[in-house]
Design a protein around this motif. Structure first.
Motif, PDB file in Angstrom:
ATOM      1  N   PHE A 176      67.995  18.628  48.310  1.00  0.00           N
ATOM      2  CA  PHE A 176      66.820  18.054  48.983  1.00  0.00           C
ATOM      3  C   PHE A 176      65.627  18.159  48.058  1.00  0.00           C
ATOM      4  O   PHE A 176      65.611  18.965  47.148  1.00  0.00           O
ATOM      5  N   ARG A 177      64.661  17.308  48.290  1.00  0.00           N
ATOM      6  CA  ARG A 177      63.416  17.405  47.518  1.00  0.00           C
ATOM      7  C   ARG A 177      62.219  17.310  48.452  1.00  0.00           C
ATOM      8  O   ARG A 177      62.270  16.636  49.470  1.00  0.00           O
TER       9      ARG A 177
ATOM     10  N   VAL B 157      58.282  16.328  48.612  1.00  0.00           N
ATOM     11  CA  VAL B 157      57.405  15.443  47.850  1.00  0.00           C
ATOM     12  C   VAL B 157      56.064  15.318  48.571  1.00  0.00           C
ATOM     13  O   VAL B 157      56.019  15.315  49.805  1.00  0.00           O
TER      14      VAL B 157
ATOM     15  N   TRP C  66      59.607   7.484  41.960  1.00  0.00           N
ATOM     16  CA  TRP C  66      60.286   6.777  43.062  1.00  0.00           C
ATOM     17  C   TRP C  66      61.704   6.379  42.706  1.00  0.00           C
ATOM     18  O   TRP C  66      62.595   6.389  43.559  1.00  0.00           O
TER      19      TRP C  66
ATOM     20  N   PHE D 112      64.590   8.502  43.753  1.00  0.00           N
ATOM     21  CA  PHE D 112      64.907   8.658  45.173  1.00  0.00           C
ATOM     22  C   PHE D 112      66.090   7.785  45.594  1.00  0.00           C
ATOM     23  O   PHE D 112      66.436   7.712  46.761  1.00  0.00           O
TER      24      PHE D 112
ATOM     25  N   ASP E  37      69.759  12.683  47.928  1.00  0.00           N
ATOM     26  CA  ASP E  37      68.942  13.832  48.348  1.00  0.00           C
ATOM     27  C   ASP E  37      68.278  13.554  49.689  1.00  0.00           C
ATOM     28  O   ASP E  37      67.836  12.438  49.937  1.00  0.00           O
ATOM     29  N   THR E  38      68.177  14.604  50.477  1.00  0.00           N
ATOM     30  CA  THR E  38      67.251  14.524  51.608  1.00  0.00           C
ATOM     31  C   THR E  38      65.842  14.541  51.024  1.00  0.00           C
ATOM     32  O   THR E  38      65.564  15.340  50.127  1.00  0.00           O
ATOM     33  N   ILE E  39      64.976  13.666  51.492  1.00  0.00           N
ATOM     34  CA  ILE E  39      63.595  13.668  50.983  1.00  0.00           C
ATOM     35  C   ILE E  39      62.661  14.088  52.112  1.00  0.00           C
ATOM     36  O   ILE E  39      62.698  13.512  53.206  1.00  0.00           O
TER      37      ILE E  39
ATOM     38  N   PHE F 103      58.756  14.463  52.970  1.00  0.00           N
ATOM     39  CA  PHE F 103      57.378  14.155  52.561  1.00  0.00           C
ATOM     40  C   PHE F 103      56.418  14.984  53.391  1.00  0.00           C
ATOM     41  O   PHE F 103      56.439  14.928  54.628  1.00  0.00           O
TER      42      PHE F 103
ATOM     43  N   LEU G 118      60.567   2.767  49.672  1.00  0.00           N
ATOM     44  CA  LEU G 118      61.966   3.207  49.666  1.00  0.00           C
ATOM     45  C   LEU G 118      62.908   2.009  49.808  1.00  0.00           C
ATOM     46  O   LEU G 118      63.976   1.957  49.190  1.00  0.00           O
TER      47      LEU G 118
END
Ligand code: SAH
Length: 244
Positions: A139-140, A142, A157, A160, A164-166, A168, A182
């Motif tokens: 996961f990241r 951001v 971008w 992405f 990964d789970t993103i 925000f 996205l």
């Protein structure tokens, strides 16, 4: 000269405070806190403890960072124990590093007290694991504060595209642009996304949707709110436990 404790207050639920943070709050001579730290924590302070609110609403600073840095320095001259209480973890978009650098420059002792970050705990309370075997291995986290279509965006971008789970943070006001971006880099329009508002608090609320429709559904949610993008969002229907 005193010590400044750059302390994580956790994501909201007061019981998610660490024992170390709890002890320091009880011992503090002064507590400098912001909007995301649950104010109920202050009730645990000793009598005579001074409270100073430096209210950052999301990322809009009501007191400029330089002034907070200087304030911490001045307080360290006056008090033995200065607790700088920040929502979540002090070093996850918390600017704790900047405050520590200033203290170091001024020759003041400091300690970091990690906190439970909203980035992981808020999805968890919503029944969304940030990693899950067979779904995603990473996961990241951001910043969503930077407008995606800004000319010199620092956000990679193109990265992405992975699974990964993103997560925000600070992104609700840019949600529309984030989802468009996205889709632009190749994510399907019906890709799962969740917005979680006031996580770990009694009024926590999650709205689920797709990249295409989430803005309409979630734009009026109260802050603080964070955004989770990924197939893990689909697990909520089975793992929901906290929200009624
Ligand atoms: N240091 C903090 C994050 C600071 S950035 C931490 O580790 O949690 C502030 C952002 O965190 C908010 O804009 C929001 O996106 C997120 N956030 C913090 N607390 C939250 C909560 N209880 N529910 C939802 N989002 C939250």
């Amino acid at each position: 000269m005193g010590t400044v404790y750059l302390t994580g207050a956790g994501p909201g639920d007061i019981e998610l405070l660490t024992l170390k943070a709890y002890r320091l709050v009880q011992e503090a001579d002064v507590i400098v806190y912001d909007r995301l730290a649950n104010p109920d924590i202050l009730k645990e302070a000793k009598s005579g403890c001074e409270f100073i609110y430096v209210g950052k609403a999301d990322s809009h600073h009501s007191l400029p960072q330089e002034e907070i840095n200087e304030l911490l320095y001045q307080l360290s001259l006056k008090y033995e124990k200065v607790v700088r209480l920040k929502g979540g973890d002090p070093l996850v978009f918390g600017r704790g590093g900047e405050e520590a650098l200033h203290l170091k420059k001024m020759g003041v002792k400091f300690e970091f007290i990690p906190g439970i970050t909203s980035a992981i705990a808020v999805p968890e309370y919503a029944g969304i694991p940030v990693t899950h075997r067979g779904v995603t291995v990473s996961f990241r986290v951001v910043t969503g504060h930077e407008a995606p279509y800004k000319k010199r965006s620092q956000i990679p971008w193109e990265n992405f595209k992975s699974d990964d789970t993103i997560i925000f943070l600070m992104g609700l006001h840019n949600l529309d642009q984030i989802t468009k971006k996205l889709i632009e880099i190749g994510k399907p329009k019906d890709f799962p996304i969740a917005v979680i508002s006031r996580g770990t608090r009694s009024d926590e609320k999650t709205v689920i949707g797709t990249l295409e429709n989430i803005w309409e559904r979630a734009k009026d949610l109260p802050t603080p709110a964070l955004i989770v993008v990924g197939e893990v969002v689909n697990l909520k229907k089975d793992l929901n436990w906290f929200e009624k």
